[in-house]
Design a protein around this motif. Structure first.
Motif, PDB file in Angstrom:
ATOM      1  N   LYS A   1       0.515  -1.099   0.093  1.00  0.00           N
ATOM      2  CA  LYS A   1       0.036  -0.059  -0.053  1.00  0.00           C
ATOM      3  C   LYS A   1       0.808   1.412   0.257  1.00  0.00           C
ATOM      4  N   LYS A   2       2.080   1.379   0.852  1.00  0.00           N
ATOM      5  CA  LYS A   2       2.566   2.382   0.673  1.00  0.00           C
ATOM      6  C   LYS A   2       3.335   2.953  -0.720  1.00  0.00           C
ATOM      7  N   ALA A   3       3.614   1.502  -0.835  1.00  0.00           N
ATOM      8  CA  ALA A   3       3.988   1.690  -2.616  1.00  0.00           C
ATOM      9  C   ALA A   3       4.416   2.367  -3.435  1.00  0.00           C
ATOM     10  N   ALA A   4       1.949   1.610  -3.261  1.00  0.00           N
ATOM     11  CA  ALA A   4       1.170   2.197  -4.042  1.00  0.00           C
ATOM     12  C   ALA A   4       1.070   3.512  -4.245  1.00  0.00           C
ATOM     13  N   GLU A   5       1.367   4.255  -3.461  1.00  0.00           N
ATOM     14  CA  GLU A   5       1.488   5.580  -3.469  1.00  0.00           C
ATOM     15  C   GLU A   5       1.670   6.514  -4.538  1.00  0.00           C
ATOM     16  N   SER A   6       3.022   6.070  -4.580  1.00  0.00           N
ATOM     17  CA  SER A   6       4.424   5.989  -5.647  1.00  0.00           C
ATOM     18  C   SER A   6       3.548   6.210  -7.352  1.00  0.00           C
ATOM     19  N   PHE A   7       2.949   5.617  -7.290  1.00  0.00           N
ATOM     20  CA  PHE A   7       1.801   5.723  -8.772  1.00  0.00           C
ATOM     21  C   PHE A   7       1.539   6.378  -8.716  1.00  0.00           C
ATOM     22  N   VAL A   8       0.724   7.322  -7.719  1.00  0.00           N
ATOM     23  CA  VAL A   8      -0.472   8.338  -8.483  1.00  0.00           C
ATOM     24  C   VAL A   8      -0.092   9.003  -8.710  1.00  0.00           C
ATOM     25  N   GLY A   9      -0.423   9.274  -9.919  1.00  0.00           N
ATOM     26  CA  GLY A   9      -0.270  11.329 -10.661  1.00  0.00           C
ATOM     27  C   GLY A   9       0.338  11.063 -12.356  1.00  0.00           C
ATOM     28  N   GLU A  10       0.732  12.130 -12.377  1.00  0.00           N
ATOM     29  CA  GLU A  10       1.025  11.575 -14.189  1.00  0.00           C
ATOM     30  C   GLU A  10       2.525  11.890 -14.386  1.00  0.00           C
ATOM     31  N   HIS A  11       3.188  10.463 -14.649  1.00  0.00           N
ATOM     32  CA  HIS A  11       4.326   9.755 -14.950  1.00  0.00           C
ATOM     33  C   HIS A  11       4.528   9.717 -16.187  1.00  0.00           C
ATOM     34  N   ASP A  12       5.797   9.753 -16.664  1.00  0.00           N
ATOM     35  CA  ASP A  12       6.759   8.456 -17.456  1.00  0.00           C
ATOM     36  C   ASP A  12       6.409   6.695 -16.637  1.00  0.00           C
ATOM     37  N   PHE A  13       5.956   6.085 -17.389  1.00  0.00           N
ATOM     38  CA  PHE A  13       5.618   4.626 -17.248  1.00  0.00           C
ATOM     39  C   PHE A  13       6.548   4.122 -18.382  1.00  0.00           C
ATOM     40  N   SER A  14       7.462   4.269 -18.897  1.00  0.00           N
ATOM     41  CA  SER A  14       8.349   2.914 -19.702  1.00  0.00           C
ATOM     42  C   SER A  14       8.581   2.466 -18.932  1.00  0.00           C
ATOM     43  N   ALA A  15       8.832   2.281 -17.491  1.00  0.00           N
ATOM     44  CA  ALA A  15       9.402   0.998 -16.935  1.00  0.00           C
ATOM     45  C   ALA A  15       8.386  -0.444 -16.695  1.00  0.00           C
ATOM     46  N   PHE A  16       6.881   1.139 -16.567  1.00  0.00           N
ATOM     47  CA  PHE A  16       5.974  -0.574 -16.512  1.00  0.00           C
ATOM     48  C   PHE A  16       5.591  -1.017 -18.313  1.00  0.00           C
ATOM     49  N   MET A  17       6.402  -0.728 -19.252  1.00  0.00           N
ATOM     50  CA  MET A  17       6.076  -1.191 -20.121  1.00  0.00           C
ATOM     51  C   MET A  17       6.926  -2.482 -21.321  1.00  0.00           C
TER      52      MET A  17
ATOM     53  N   ASN B   1       4.071   7.934 -27.097  1.00  0.00           N
ATOM     54  CA  ASN B   1       4.043   8.850 -25.903  1.00  0.00           C
ATOM     55  C   ASN B   1       4.046   7.477 -25.036  1.00  0.00           C
ATOM     56  N   THR B   2       4.703   7.835 -23.908  1.00  0.00           N
ATOM     57  CA  THR B   2       4.790   6.951 -22.286  1.00  0.00           C
ATOM     58  C   THR B   2       4.412   7.473 -21.299  1.00  0.00           C
ATOM     59  N   VAL B   3       3.842   8.858 -21.085  1.00  0.00           N
ATOM     60  CA  VAL B   3       3.270   9.308 -20.250  1.00  0.00           C
ATOM     61  C   VAL B   3       2.060   8.616 -20.008  1.00  0.00           C
ATOM     62  N   ARG B   4       1.048   8.596 -19.135  1.00  0.00           N
ATOM     63  CA  ARG B   4       0.257   8.316 -18.480  1.00  0.00           C
ATOM     64  C   ARG B   4      -0.633   8.987 -17.110  1.00  0.00           C
ATOM     65  N   THR B   5      -1.409   9.250 -16.740  1.00  0.00           N
ATOM     66  CA  THR B   5      -1.969   9.578 -15.380  1.00  0.00           C
ATOM     67  C   THR B   5      -2.272   8.820 -14.424  1.00  0.00           C
ATOM     68  N   VAL B   6      -2.156   8.214 -13.108  1.00  0.00           N
ATOM     69  CA  VAL B   6      -2.242   7.073 -12.858  1.00  0.00           C
ATOM     70  C   VAL B   6      -3.961   7.734 -11.643  1.00  0.00           C
ATOM     71  N   LYS B   7      -5.180   7.774 -11.683  1.00  0.00           N
ATOM     72  CA  LYS B   7      -5.706   8.659 -11.092  1.00  0.00           C
ATOM     73  C   LYS B   7      -5.775   7.505  -9.329  1.00  0.00           C
ATOM     74  N   ARG B   8      -6.023   6.509  -9.144  1.00  0.00           N
ATOM     75  CA  ARG B   8      -5.983   5.536  -7.756  1.00  0.00           C
ATOM     76  C   ARG B   8      -5.328   5.126  -8.408  1.00  0.00           C
ATOM     77  N   LEU B   9      -4.391   4.037  -6.787  1.00  0.00           N
ATOM     78  CA  LEU B   9      -4.323   2.555  -6.465  1.00  0.00           C
ATOM     79  C   LEU B   9      -4.598   2.307  -5.678  1.00  0.00           C
ATOM     80  N   GLU B  10      -5.135   1.061  -5.690  1.00  0.00           N
ATOM     81  CA  GLU B  10      -5.753   0.616  -4.342  1.00  0.00           C
ATOM     82  C   GLU B  10      -5.604  -0.835  -4.194  1.00  0.00           C
ATOM     83  N   ILE B  11      -4.558  -1.515  -3.365  1.00  0.00           N
ATOM     84  CA  ILE B  11      -4.715  -2.876  -2.625  1.00  0.00           C
ATOM     85  C   ILE B  11      -5.616  -3.093  -1.652  1.00  0.00           C
ATOM     86  N   THR B  12      -6.431  -3.968  -1.611  1.00  0.00           N
ATOM     87  CA  THR B  12      -7.114  -4.745  -0.351  1.00  0.00           C
ATOM     88  C   THR B  12      -6.796  -6.040  -0.616  1.00  0.00           C
TER      89      THR B  12
END
Length: 244
Positions: free
Chosen positions: A140-156, A164-175
């Motif tokens: 959950k702590k790590a998930a917070e860092s993904f939220v927002g606009e980032h270049d997600f090349s490392a995750f492609m 264009n590898t920039v995307r905006t993650v609006k939320r990331l939740e773990i249950t």
């Protein structure tokens, strides 16, 4: 008429959504089914091109038709021609300029991880089996860092040719409920295998191979080798496509 439909499917037996020459796909099966009831050649536009083995609870597609079948009856008519692992849940008339893919504002995916000593037979096609102990608070702590606009090349995936590898993650939740860990992510768009790689990275955090504090640096590095593994397709679900 321009018709928007919502679809649910089990992707186990299909080579993804998009029609291909030598493999059975969801789009092909659906176009044939709709064509059977309308007597027309149907071109179905999907909101997301799910990969082989990926499932959907809320895939959206649209097609143009001159059918006289009332729109409220279309799901029943189409479903009568579909196999039991594909179901149309709703249909509605939408404006002419509606496009299932380009009109979408965001998509929501979930990834299921079955975290137990033994794999339940009921989840074998719908989750990634991981029998090791996992630290959910770290994930959950790590998930917070993904939220927002980032270049997600490392995750492609390296197979992608998108520029264009920039995307905006609006939320990331773990249950976690009993043995099932669910990673839910909403973004304005996704790169090839992005959700499966993010889920794999979070799992590595959960077993201590990656520290939560490393995630921002991994994102900035744009280096695929520093992120976690690409988890299998069968744990991934397209949950919802969001429009205005």
């Amino acid at each position: 008429m321009n018709i928007k439909i919502e679809i649910e499917y089990d992707g186990t037996n299909y080579h993804g959504w998009q029609k291909q020459k030598n493999s059975l796909t969801v789009q092909e099966v659906m176009e044939k089914a709709i064509g059977e009831i309308t007597g027309e050649e149907i071109k179905l536009i999907g909101a997301g091109r799910t990969d082989a083995g990926v499932h959907a609870r809320g895939q959206v597609a649209n097609f143009h038709t001159n059918t006289r079948i009332p729109v409220e009856r279309l799901p029943y008519a189409i479903n009568s021609q579909l196999p039991p692992d594909i179901v149309v849940k709703s249909a509605e008339i939408v404006p002419e300029d509606f496009h299932a893919r380009y009109s979408a504002k965001s998509k929501v995916y979930t990834y299921n991880i079955y975290n137990s000593k033994y794999l339940s037979p009921f989840y074998r096609n719908y989750s990634y089996f991981f029998p090791c102990n996992v630290l959910i608070p770290s994930m959950k702590k790590a998930a917070e860092s993904f939220v927002g606009e980032h270049d997600f090349s490392a995750f492609m995936s390296s197979q992608s040719s998108v520029k264009n590898t920039v995307r905006t993650v609006k939320r990331l939740e773990i249950t976690k409920e009993k043995d099932l860990i669910t990673v839910e992510i909403e973004a304005n768009g996704f790169l090839y295998n992005m959700v499966r790689i993010i889920a794999g990275t979070l799992l590595m955090v959960g077993i201590g191979k990656i520290e939560p504090s490393e995630i921002p640096d991994i994102i900035r590095s744009k280096d695929r080798k520093r992120a976690g593994p690409t988890l299998p397709a069968n744990g991934l679900f397209l949950e919802k496509v969001i429009y205005d």
